[in-house]
Design a protein around this motif. Structure first.
Motif, mmCIF file in Angstrom:
data_model
loop_
_atom_site.group_PDB
_atom_site.id
_atom_site.type_symbol
_atom_site.label_atom_id
_atom_site.label_comp_id
_atom_site.label_asym_id
_atom_site.label_seq_id
_atom_site.Cartn_x
_atom_site.Cartn_y
_atom_site.Cartn_z
ATOM 1 N N ASP A 57 36.284 21.916 34.886
ATOM 2 C CA ASP A 57 37.184 21.257 35.833
ATOM 3 C C ASP A 57 36.311 20.628 36.914
ATOM 4 O O ASP A 57 35.085 20.806 36.912
ATOM 5 N N TRP A 58 36.933 19.916 37.847
ATOM 6 C CA TRP A 58 36.174 19.197 38.864
ATOM 7 C C TRP A 58 36.469 19.745 40.255
ATOM 8 O O TRP A 58 37.615 20.077 40.591
ATOM 9 N N LEU A 59 35.425 19.809 41.072
ATOM 10 C CA LEU A 59 35.579 20.151 42.480
ATOM 11 C C LEU A 59 36.181 18.965 43.231
ATOM 12 O O LEU A 59 36.097 17.817 42.772
ATOM 13 N N GLY A 106 39.268 23.738 46.773
ATOM 14 C CA GLY A 106 37.928 23.962 46.243
ATOM 15 C C GLY A 106 37.693 25.340 45.666
ATOM 16 O O GLY A 106 36.652 25.574 45.036
ATOM 17 N N ASN A 107 38.630 26.264 45.857
ATOM 18 C CA ASN A 107 38.516 27.551 45.191
ATOM 19 C C ASN A 107 38.704 27.369 43.687
ATOM 20 O O ASN A 107 39.575 26.613 43.250
ATOM 21 N N ALA A 108 37.883 28.058 42.920
ATOM 22 C CA ALA A 108 37.985 27.997 41.463
ATOM 23 C C ALA A 108 38.437 29.344 40.934
ATOM 24 O O ALA A 108 38.020 30.395 41.431
ATOM 25 N N LEU A 126 40.967 39.653 32.929
ATOM 26 C CA LEU A 126 40.961 39.539 34.384
ATOM 27 C C LEU A 126 40.872 38.082 34.808
ATOM 28 O O LEU A 126 40.559 37.199 34.011
ATOM 29 N N ILE A 127 41.160 37.859 36.091
ATOM 30 C CA ILE A 127 40.983 36.549 36.717
ATOM 31 C C ILE A 127 40.074 36.732 37.921
ATOM 32 O O ILE A 127 40.268 37.655 38.713
ATOM 33 N N ALA A 128 39.079 35.856 38.037
ATOM 34 C CA ALA A 128 38.145 35.904 39.157
ATOM 35 C C ALA A 128 38.328 34.681 40.043
ATOM 36 O O ALA A 128 38.673 33.590 39.576
ATOM 37 N N LEU A 129 38.090 34.881 41.328
ATOM 38 C CA LEU A 129 38.055 33.797 42.310
ATOM 39 C C LEU A 129 36.598 33.462 42.600
ATOM 40 O O LEU A 129 35.800 34.349 42.912
ATOM 41 N N VAL A 130 36.256 32.175 42.500
ATOM 42 C CA VAL A 130 34.926 31.702 42.872
ATOM 43 C C VAL A 130 35.110 30.745 44.050
ATOM 44 O O VAL A 130 35.687 29.666 43.910
ATOM 45 N N GLN A 131 34.625 31.155 45.204
ATOM 46 C CA GLN A 131 34.792 30.345 46.403
ATOM 47 C C GLN A 131 33.702 29.274 46.489
ATOM 48 O O GLN A 131 32.696 29.340 45.774
ATOM 49 N N PRO A 132 33.895 28.263 47.326
ATOM 50 C CA PRO A 132 32.932 27.157 47.393
ATOM 51 C C PRO A 132 31.499 27.578 47.700
ATOM 52 O O PRO A 132 30.566 26.844 47.369
ATOM 53 N N THR A 176 43.628 32.778 51.675
ATOM 54 C CA THR A 176 42.293 33.333 51.427
ATOM 55 C C THR A 176 41.871 33.222 49.965
ATOM 56 O O THR A 176 40.765 33.616 49.614
ATOM 57 N N GLY A 177 42.764 32.706 49.118
ATOM 58 C CA GLY A 177 42.460 32.582 47.698
ATOM 59 C C GLY A 177 42.957 33.733 46.851
ATOM 60 O O GLY A 177 42.812 33.714 45.629
ATOM 61 N N ALA A 178 43.546 34.751 47.473
ATOM 62 C CA ALA A 178 44.067 35.894 46.722
ATOM 63 C C ALA A 178 45.288 35.485 45.903
ATOM 64 O O ALA A 178 45.972 34.491 46.198
ATOM 65 N N LEU A 179 45.570 36.253 44.854
ATOM 66 C CA LEU A 179 46.748 36.046 44.022
ATOM 67 C C LEU A 179 47.756 37.154 44.329
ATOM 68 O O LEU A 179 47.432 38.339 44.239
#
Length: 273
Positions: A57-59, A106-108, A126-132, A176-179
């Motif tokens: 995907d793209w930033l 921008g969170n992936a 699982l699902i992971a959050l990757v921050q910028p 904060t990017g949490a689910l």
């Protein structure tokens, strides 16, 4: 019935279509190539990957992120074409990572199946959050073979296909990017095994099914709105074209030889009558 056309053929194992910059981009896992093709069928190999599975995907700044699933890391294609390590996922799982989607901020989000597919004993994914800044954290667990993901245009909701649970599951995205607020978006019925997904402009979702050999458009709650039957497994789908009204489907024969034979196709059909 929606009419199908073939955009590309003689591919090996095609996955993860994305419409970007007036072309369809997709992964050929058999050749480990990321390919872009225009509507006239002119194609270009963008890069070759060190491992598979891989998705991308793209930033927001236009840089390409690619998940090198077998290495448990995310690569970033810099403006000069160089591939750099964007994030290391191995601290959460060393099993294959599957799908990525980037939010407007921008969170992936990237998901992993968390077991040795297809021979290993099943464990929830699982699902992971990757921050910028490249930091990685787990934001969801107990996902029954996570597959395709999509984020609503307003950035408020993430939807993931749970292939082994025959459902689409939704989460709210926090600042904060949490689910949070996990819920069933659509129960698809026994044997649906949703794979790749994409959002329709109306808010409905197209999902691809390998065992059912079709793509299906469903509304929230699971009402079936349209179906596109195929003669082979539907692995993923994406909307694109000049007006975003063309459905692109990556399809392959599902067999032990699918990584070595050229059964892969990129198909198109009008998504609207």
């Amino acid at each position: 019935m929606l009419e199908l056309s073939t955009l590309m053929t003689d591919l090996v194992m095609v996955e993860s279509p994305r419409w970007h910059d007036d072309r369809l981009w997709f992964a050929d896992w058999g050749t480990r190539q990321l390919i872009a093709v225009d509507l006239a069928g002119r194609s270009e190999v963008i890069l070759e990957m060190p491992s598979m599975p891989f998705c991308f995907d793209w930033l927001p700044d236009g840089r390409l992120l690619v998940v090198s699933g077998g290495e448990a890391r995310i690569l970033c294609r810099e403006p000069d074409g160089a591939l750099t390590t964007y994030a290391d996922l191995s601290g959460l799982s060393t099993h294959a990572w599957n799908e990525i989607v980037v939010a407007p901020d921008g969170n992936a989000y990237v998901n992993g199946i968390n077991f040795d597919f297809p021979m290993g004993e099943f464990r929830p994914g699982l699902i992971a959050l990757v921050q910028p800044d490249g930091s990685v954290s787990q934001v969801a667990a107990d996902v029954a073979f996570p597959n395709g993901m999509a984020i609503t245009p307003d950035g408020s909701t993430l939807i993931v296909a749970e292939s082994y649970a025959d459902r689409l599951t939704a989460f709210d995205l926090t600042s904060t990017g949490a689910l949070t607020n996990r819920r069933v978006w659509a129960d698809l019925g026994k044997g649906a095994a949703p794979d790749g997904i994409c959002l329709d402009p109306t808010g409905a979702i197209w999902y691809a099914s390998v065992p059912q050999q079709r793509c299906t458009l469903v509304g929230e709650g699971g009402d079936v709105l349209k179906t596109v039957p195929l003669d082979r497994g539907a692995f993923s789908c994406a909307l694109g074209g000049p007006d975003q009204r063309t459905l692109f489907i990556t399809a392959n024969d599902y067999s032990p030889e699918m990584f070595t034979t050229q059964s892969g196709r990129v198909l198109t059909t009008p998504a609207s009558p």
